[in-house]
Write an enzyme that holds these catalytic residues in place. Structure first.
Site, short mmCIF file in Angstrom:
data_model
loop_
_atom_site.label_atom_id
_atom_site.label_comp_id
_atom_site.label_asym_id
_atom_site.label_seq_id
_atom_site.Cartn_x
_atom_site.Cartn_y
_atom_site.Cartn_z
N HIS A 1 -2.26 -10.95 11.41
CA HIS A 1 -1.82 -9.61 11.03
C HIS A 1 -1.70 -8.77 12.30
O HIS A 1 -2.60 -8.76 13.13
CB HIS A 1 -2.83 -8.97 10.07
CG HIS A 1 -2.63 -7.49 9.92
ND1 HIS A 1 -1.41 -6.96 9.57
CD2 HIS A 1 -3.46 -6.44 10.12
CE1 HIS A 1 -1.52 -5.64 9.54
NE2 HIS A 1 -2.75 -5.30 9.88
N CYS B 1 -3.48 -4.04 4.32
CA CYS B 1 -2.59 -5.05 4.90
C CYS B 1 -2.95 -6.48 4.48
O CYS B 1 -2.26 -7.43 4.84
CB CYS B 1 -2.58 -4.94 6.42
SG CYS B 1 -2.14 -3.29 6.99
N GLU C 1 0.85 -1.18 0.00
CA GLU C 1 0.00 0.00 0.00
C GLU C 1 0.90 1.24 0.00
O GLU C 1 0.48 2.32 0.38
CB GLU C 1 -0.94 0.00 1.21
CG GLU C 1 -0.28 -0.14 2.56
CD GLU C 1 -1.28 -0.12 3.71
OE1 GLU C 1 -1.89 0.92 3.92
OE2 GLU C 1 -1.43 -1.15 4.38
#
Lengths: 81, 418
Positions: B249, B115, B83
């Protein structure tokens, strides 16, 4: 379940997650951030409250209230939707 | 069982400079009475001679260099997951492919979904291998992200404040093939959950905006629902019993801990002591590197996988559950098998030692970097970089064959191995 009961559950959950707040009065006009709670604690309190009042819905649906009174209103409305 | 597919080799590049996060919080006047619960220690800060390409190449080069020329020639896809793009059209993969010296018969492209990008890229590569359309082929999947949002102006600093302590930088390179020594993906074992939500975003090249509460809620909702979708596809899947270890994550460790608690309460009505013990045993090893580099966005779930392989005692093959979340939002819960042999391979990369060698920034050095006087901006046409803004960091960077950004000539980024 009436709104006063939901308010009492919210206050109880705040004090369970952050025991330092046990003796501090908590007003409906206050936000959890104003009580010094971080984002993890805030989400945990909401998660525990939903469970305690028997509401099973996505967390994002209870995002938005600016203070604890508004949170109680929203949960009450959802509980009776 | 058909063709195996997954991660053959994995490496992490955690940058050249780090910052102590507690000192940053004190400096910013953030009142965090229970800071330790957030499980943050350090974060990587990108220097002016670093960009998403240098991070990616520095992560991938040791993997590519370890291959024979024939093996290298079988890398037929380079997917960059990010990103932190540097151009609307040209993908990062084109630069990375060039500096890694890969063959021309190769698919080059970039993937974006906050993400979640790394998992989108990995699953695309795994499915390429499983499809059998090019037997013996390999794919290189590289997650590379960095944050320098305070560059724009004072308002950008304000917007960014909610995530400044956790925003890090780093790259994870994964060689994907039919010889998956590090992680053999369980084919068909995955679950997704996605929906439109404005929890965090990057509305401009040097800005990030977001709502910490909404982002956390979306993450929690996705974690529960992606796992439920996984268990719909996988007979007998049990969050508590099916996975010896987990990697999620990791925006910061406290968020992972919150998600784990959420799942354990929802699925099993587990008690606090049991939840704590389960977290310590199955999830905390995955925080090993994340606590040192901060949120690496697309790569963080694989940084977690690397951290757990670095730190746990693995006596036999076992199953790992992975959860990937990207704001906006999309998520996936999936699984794979790790082995002691794969663990020894991962450990030879010396990831922890490399993190130890980063230059520890003072707050003055950090504040100077935030002003961004030496940093190339998105869309800049020509520029030259003075690499020695922080002389000690530049001195330590050289002599290890790492890629450095030198400048721009007609929008074309110029790099050099130093």
């Amino acid at each position: 379940m009436d709104r006063d009961t939901i308010w009492a559950v919210i206050v109880g959950q705040i004090r369970e997650v952050v025991p330092e707040l046990a003796d501090r009065p908590i007003a409906e006009t206050e936000s959890m951030a104003e009580l010094g709670l971080d984002s993890i604690e805030r989400s945990e309190i909401i998660m525990n409250t939903l469970e305690a009042i028997g509401l099973d819905l996505p967390m994002v649906q209870v995002h938005g209230p600016k203070n604890l009174g508004e949170l109680a209103d929203l949960l009450h409305a959802k509980r009776h939707a | 069982m058909g063709v195996a597919a997954g991660i053959e080799a994995l490496n992490v590049y955690g940058g050249a400079a780090s910052l102590d996060v507690r000192r940053l919080c004190v400096h910013r006047g953030l009142d965090m009475p229970r800071f330790d619960n957030l499980l943050m220690r350090e974060k990587t800060v990108a220097l002016p001679f670093e960009d998403p390409v240098t991070f990616a190449v520095n992560a991938a080069k040791p993997l590519v260099d370890a291959l024979s020329p024939d093996e290298r020639g079988r890398i037929e896809m380079v997917v960059t997951c990010t990103e932190s793009g540097i151009d609307f059209g040209k993908s990062l993969s084109t630069y990375i492919h060039h500096y890694l010296g890969l063959a021309g018969n190769c698919r080059l492209f970039e993937i974006k979904q906050a993400c979640y990008s790394g998992t989108a890229g990995l699953q695309m590569a795994v499915n390429f291998i499983l499809s059998g359309t090019s037997p013996g082929a390999k794919a290189l999947v590289i997650c590379t992200d960095l944050s320098r949002f305070a560059l724009a102006d004072a308002a950008a600093i304000q917007e960014w404040a909610y995530s400044e302590p956790s925003s890090g930088a780093g790259a994870v390179a994964m060689l994907v093939s039919d010889t998956p020594h590090v992680l053999r993906i369980d084919p068909g074992a995955y679950g997704n959950h996605g929906f439109e939500v404005m929890d965090t975003c990057r509305p401009g090249p040097d800005t990030e905006a977001g709502d910490a509460d909404l982002s956390l809620m979306a993450y929690l909702d996705c974690c529960e629902r992606a796992f439920k979708d996984y268990s719909r596809r996988v007979d007998g899947a049990d969050f508590r019993d099916s996975f010896a270890y987990l990697s999620f994550h990791t925006p910061f460790g406290g968020m992972v801990k919150g998600a784990h608690r959420h799942l354990m309460r929802k699925l099993y009505k587990a008690k606090p002591d049991d939840i704590e013990a389960d977290f310590a045993r199955r999830l905390s090893p995955s925080l090993t590197f994340g606590q040192r580099v901060g949120n690496t966005a697309g790569g963080s779930v694989y940084l977690g996988l690397a951290g757990l392989l670095e730190s746990v005692d693995l006596a036999a093959p076992c199953r790992v559950g992975l959860f990937s979340y990207g704001s906006g939002c999309c998520s996936e819960f999936f699984s794979g098998v790790v082995t002691p042999e794969g663990q020894s391979r991962l450990r030879t990369q010396g990831i922890g030692a490399q993190l130890d060698r980063r230059h520890a920034l003072s707050l003055d050095e950090y504040e100077d970097l935030l002003k961004g006087a030496q940093v190339i901006r998105f869309g800049q046409k020509d520029a030259a970089i003075a690499p020695d803004t922080i002389p000690a960091a530049w001195a330590a960077y050289q002599g290890q064959g790492r890629l450095a950004l030198e400048g721009m000539v007609g929008y074309h980024r110029q790099y050099r191995f130093v």
